[in-house]
Design a protein around this motif. Structure first.
Motif, short mmCIF file in Angstrom:
data_model
loop_
_atom_site.label_atom_id
_atom_site.label_comp_id
_atom_site.label_asym_id
_atom_site.label_seq_id
_atom_site.Cartn_x
_atom_site.Cartn_y
_atom_site.Cartn_z
N VAL A 103 -5.75 -38.31 8.31
CA VAL A 103 -6.39 -39.33 7.48
C VAL A 103 -6.74 -40.50 8.43
N PRO A 104 -7.60 -41.40 7.99
CA PRO A 104 -7.86 -42.58 8.83
C PRO A 104 -6.58 -43.40 9.00
N LYS A 105 -6.41 -43.97 10.19
CA LYS A 105 -5.22 -44.78 10.44
C LYS A 105 -5.21 -46.03 9.55
N GLY A 158 -8.22 -47.79 3.53
CA GLY A 158 -9.51 -48.24 3.02
C GLY A 158 -10.68 -47.94 3.93
N ASP A 159 -10.47 -47.14 4.98
CA ASP A 159 -11.55 -46.78 5.89
C ASP A 159 -12.45 -45.73 5.22
N THR A 160 -13.67 -46.12 4.89
CA THR A 160 -14.53 -45.20 4.13
C THR A 160 -15.63 -44.59 4.99
N ASN A 201 -3.50 -45.65 0.12
CA ASN A 201 -4.93 -45.96 0.19
C ASN A 201 -5.59 -45.43 1.46
N LYS A 202 -5.00 -44.36 2.04
CA LYS A 202 -5.64 -43.77 3.22
C LYS A 202 -6.35 -42.47 2.85
N GLY A 203 -6.37 -42.16 1.58
CA GLY A 203 -7.02 -40.93 1.13
C GLY A 203 -8.52 -41.00 1.38
N VAL A 204 -9.15 -39.83 1.44
CA VAL A 204 -10.58 -39.77 1.70
C VAL A 204 -11.30 -39.14 0.50
N GLY A 205 -12.61 -39.02 0.59
CA GLY A 205 -13.39 -38.46 -0.51
C GLY A 205 -13.72 -39.52 -1.54
N GLU A 206 -14.55 -39.13 -2.52
CA GLU A 206 -15.05 -40.07 -3.52
C GLU A 206 -13.94 -40.86 -4.21
#
Lengths: 637, 253
Positions: free
Chosen positions: A295-297, A300-302, A344-349
């Motif tokens: 996941v992004p470190k 909130g990295d989108t 809040n490091k999850g990705v996707g929509e």
């Protein structure tokens, strides 16, 4: 009630052989006089039915599908474990036994799991002889791959369609027996109840899903191989018609239900993408062999994955568990994915996914090699999401997958109701609180091909020979009951569809009885389920009639049983005040948020007894004893 | 791909039971998310029909992962719809556009009687397998798995054939209603593997004979089956079935 698991004496490695020798054998000439009813035609049911017919029993097979080849075993992708040690990497029967029992967090019986590991090798021999096209090395020998929770390569596979190939092998065996007239197959029949007499299983009641006709069938033995109950959560990786009805009806007739709260949440599924979605799709765990989870470190990295530089990625499984890395067991992988998303490091929509990245593997082995292993999985992913995992990382998220809990069975696979055997995912026996990857196929086939055929004689030898008369009141009373149940469902004529109410139940269970659980939440769920059940019986809308092909009616009947079963599942979860296997009980965790098992108070199987609709079920305990392994706190760091 | 909402019209075959006369009925759906699968779109239609006091459309489906072989319908003239190599459950609405009109009917073939709406009876395929689509080996009496080496390429080819999911799209797409691709896939898998050799001759003869008895037609080299097969099974397996059949017939006693 004292639960006797009938574990044979003697050293672990000799128990099964001694047990077979000490058992009773029905003479070949007499076997055709015994009628065995097999419900369900997945791996366990088909394997059992074919093998019992080969032995000469009169076998009657019931499936809710149009043909026995459809059961959800067919969707198993990754593979099947066996202790062949072809890879010469230190594998053995004892190691497979140890990995399986440790993976199950020491909540399964030693004797059962050891037997499973012993039988594993014969399963591979048999399936190869059937013409199952397992993957092979260039030299012509069978290929193996590694899988979650193990440090050896012991998984046999047929591309990403291992379950399909094994099921078609068993289906072929079943078709051969059907042609020889030793098996009668009854397609599109849904079992609605179990018939018992003097506390023995004597037959079943079925509904013909084409005409609605309700019939009863008598047998000396009833074998349930009806799969798991994951669909109680509405969204799961189970097939749409997978259900708990047969098992639940048997439970209401006296078979104890063991460890219903043990449900596996699989880490690698395609994330939920739509409100109206009704089904989650699993991506085989074998993908974690070559895929790297990250996941992004920064929360909130989108940015799209390609724009996130290496230094700003967190390969959290590799960092946290260097020994196992991306191959940690399913529960650890699932829990960590959820925790990353919660930060809040999850990705996707929706931010409810993590990456599974194949870029490094493609660089290392080349794309053709990767596609040979995972081609059909990549294709499947692309079909659903319109993204190609060879070009950009997959997105995955945990989903309900497998039920370790099920009807309680002894070492013979017989339930607490004499004459009722339970096989495969429908029983609780071998996976403890968590199932290792590639073990479900092994267990289903071990139960069906090798165990039941060797234990059924113990019961049949003392079973009264005359079959009960299905026109007698014992059976007609049961068919009447099934008919009035259907009439009652159709008569509600409310305003909500079955799907709508099921979604409500599923959301509640996922929130309160999912990966993370706590006493307060489970208490809330326990209070809310009866209200949903009441709503169902007041307000469900089932169109059509009972005497026709009516899929809405089928679904409603299954939901009615789920609404009863869900309460037992939550009650069991509430009762088990420890973190164990798949589940983190939030009150019971270590300082670094890992699961804390409580062997002093919970080293047992919880088996629940039905006491009627208005009465609280009674919990019985089967203590688990470990003579050959020492239960350790699992650590994959 | 960003999800959109589309409006579509549907023309669906409705038939009460095997005996009754069926007919097409028209429906319209608005605001369908392109993220949905085709069967999820039918779920939405059925939810609407139910709430409006009508009977939902019966259709077979189960795994919704493209592997159980239970689903299937003809969409705008093509079994399993317009996408190649795709079962109906794996077809997604993003392949359709706003305003599309979809004609949906059951797989039609003489050996596949209609049960209701889009639900058919494919029991004839089981009967075809019963004629020899297996290796006659009993549980237990088998040699160690690595006793016979099988070249990797051969195992891969056998797997290509074994991938058949038994959906029946090949039969539905064939002008002759032939099950040659279905039978060919099984015969070919077992002809490629040494385990299938001892019964190879009987298998080819018996399965072809049974296919005729069950009312399936013969292959006319139209290749529609290959084009509609969700597992992209090649008609090379029909060629192998033909070779096996001729070999067996020539050398029969």
């Amino acid at each position: 009630m004292k639960l006797d698991a009938s574990i044979p004496d003697g050293p672990l490695a000799e128990k099964w052989d001694r047990h077979i020798f000490a058992g009773r054998i029905i003479s070949p000439a007499n076997r055709r006089k015994y009628r065995v009813i097999v419900v369900g035609t997945g791996l366990a049911g088909s394997a059992a039915a074919a093998t019992l017919a080969e032995l000469g029993y009169d076998v009657q097979v019931f499936t809710m599908h149009d043909t026995p080849r459809r059961a959800h075993s067919i969707a198993a992708q990754g593979g099947i474990n066996a202790a062949k040690n072809y890879a010469n990497d230190g594998d053995s029967i004892f190691r497979l036994f140890y990995d399986t029992i440790k993976g199950g967090d020491f909540r399964a019986r030693e004797a059962n799991v050891y037997r499973l590991a012993q039988i594993s090798n014969r399963i591979i021999d048999h399936c190869v002889a059937q013409g199952v096209p397992f993957a092979r090395e260039y030299g012509g020998g069978l290929a193996n791959r590694s899988f979650g929770g193990a440090q050896v390569s012991r998984t046999f596979y047929a591309r990403g369609q291992t379950g399909q190939q094994l099921l078609l092998g068993a289906y072929g065996a079943l078709m051969r027996q059907a042609r020889l007239g030793r098996v009668t197959i009854h397609p599109r029949q849904e079992m609605l109840d179990l018939v018992t007499e003097d506390n023995r299983a004597r037959g079943i009641v079925c509904r013909d899903m084409r005409t609605g006709a309700i019939t009863s069938h008598a047998g000396h033995v009833v074998v349930l191989a009806t799969g798991g109950y994951g669909n109680v959560y509405y969204l799961s990786t189970n097939a749409m018609s997978s259900n708990v009805t047969a098992a639940w009806r048997a439970h209401r007739k006296g078979a104890l239900f063991a460890n219903p709260c043990f449900v596996q949440i699989h880490p690698t599924c395609i994330p939920v993408h739509d409100e109206q979605q009704c089904k989650l799709t699993l991506m085989s765990e074998s993908l974690r062999n070559d895929g790297r989870v990250w996941v992004p470190k920064n929360a909130g990295d989108t940015r799209p994955p390609a724009q996130i530089p290496e230094s700003e990625r967190d390969y959290y499984l590799e960092n946290k568990y260097p020994g196992f890395g991306n191959l940690v067991p399913r529960d650890v992988a699932s829990r960590n994915a959820k925790q990353q998303c919660d930060q809040n490091k999850g990705v996707g929509e929706a931010g409810l996914a993590v990456y599974l990245d194949f870029a490094d593997a493609v660089k290392r082995d080349g794309l053709p090699a990767i596609l040979r292993k995972y081609g059909n999985l990549f294709q499947m992913y692309e079909k659903i999401t319109a993204h190609d995992p060879a070009v950009q990382p997959m997105m995955i998220y945990p989903a309900v997958h497998y039920s370790m809990g099920g009807l309680w069975v002894d070492y013979n696979l017989m339930s607490t109701l004499p004459g009722l055997y339970v096989l495969g995912e429908a029983n609780f026996s071998d996976h403890g609180a968590n199932r290792l990857g590639a073990s479900a196929l092994m267990q289903g086939l071990a139960d069906g091909y090798f165990i039941l055929p060797n234990t059924i004689g113990r019961y049949l030898a003392d079973c009264p020979l005359p079959l009960p008369d299905t026109t007698a009141s014992l059976f007609t009373a049961e068919t009447k009951k099934a008919e009035s149940f259907i009439t009652k469902l159709l008569a509600v004529k409310g305003k909500r569809t079955t799907g709508d109410i099921h979604r409500q139940l599923g959301r509640l269970l996922w929130d309160e009885c999912g990966l993370l659980r706590n006493g307060a939440g489970l208490g809330r769920a326990l209070a809310e389920i009866p209200a949903i059940r009441e709503e169902f019986w007041k307000n469900v809308l089932v169109p059509g009639t009972g005497m026709q092909l009516n899929q809405s009616l089928e679904r409603a009947g299954r939901l009615a049983d789920y609404l009863e079963f869900a309460e037992l599942m939550v009650r069991d979860a509430l009762d088990r005040e420890e973190s164990c296997g798949c589940h983190l009980r939030e009150e019971n965790q270590t300082e670094d948020n890992e699961a804390r098992r409580d062997d002093a108070n919970f080293c047992h199987v919880s088996a629940w007894e039905y006491r009627g609709e208005a009465t609280t079920p009674v919990r019985h305990r089967e203590p688990l004893v470990f003579d050959n392994v020492t239960p350790s706190q699992r650590s994959y760091r | 791909m960003a999800k959109q909402k589309i409006d579509i019209t549907l023309q669906i075959w409705r038939q009460e039971n095997p005996q009754s006369q069926g007919s097409f009925q028209h429906y319209s759906l608005s605001g369908i998310s392109t993220g949905l699968s085709f069967l999820e779109m039918l779920d939405v239609l059925n939810e609407n029909l139910t709430l409006n006091g009508q009977e939902p459309v019966a259709f077979d489906h189960d795994c919704r992962e493209g592997i159980c072989g239970m689903c299937g319908a003809v969409v705008n003239g093509r079994p399993h719809g317009p996408e190649p190599g795709t079962t109906l459950c794996q077809l997604h609405m993003r392949h359709f556009k706003d305003g599309d009109h979809l004609v949906i009917e059951p797989f039609r073939a003489r050996p596949f009687p209609i049960e209701r709406d889009l639900v058919i009876d494919r029991g004839s395929l089981d009967q075809l397998i019963q004629a020899g689509g297996y290796v006659s080996v009993n549980t237990g009496g088998t040699p160690e798995a690595n006793t016979i080496a099988i070249p990797r390429e051969t195992a891969e080819q056998a797997m290509d054939a074994a991938a058949c999911i038994g959906c029946g799209a090949c039969v539905a797409s064939c002008p002759n209603g032939s099950a040659m691709l279905f039978a060919g896939a099984k015969v070919s898998q077992l002809a490629l593997l040494p385990q299938g050799h001892p019964e190879g001759r009987e298998r080819a003869l018996n399965m072809v004979k049974r296919m005729d008895e069950l009312g399936f037609g013969n292959c006319g080299n139209e290749r529609e089956c290959e084009a509609s097969c969700p597992k992209r099974i090649s008609i090379r397996h029909i060629a192998r079935l033909n070779r096996e059949f001729i070999k067996a017939a020539l050398f029969s006693e």
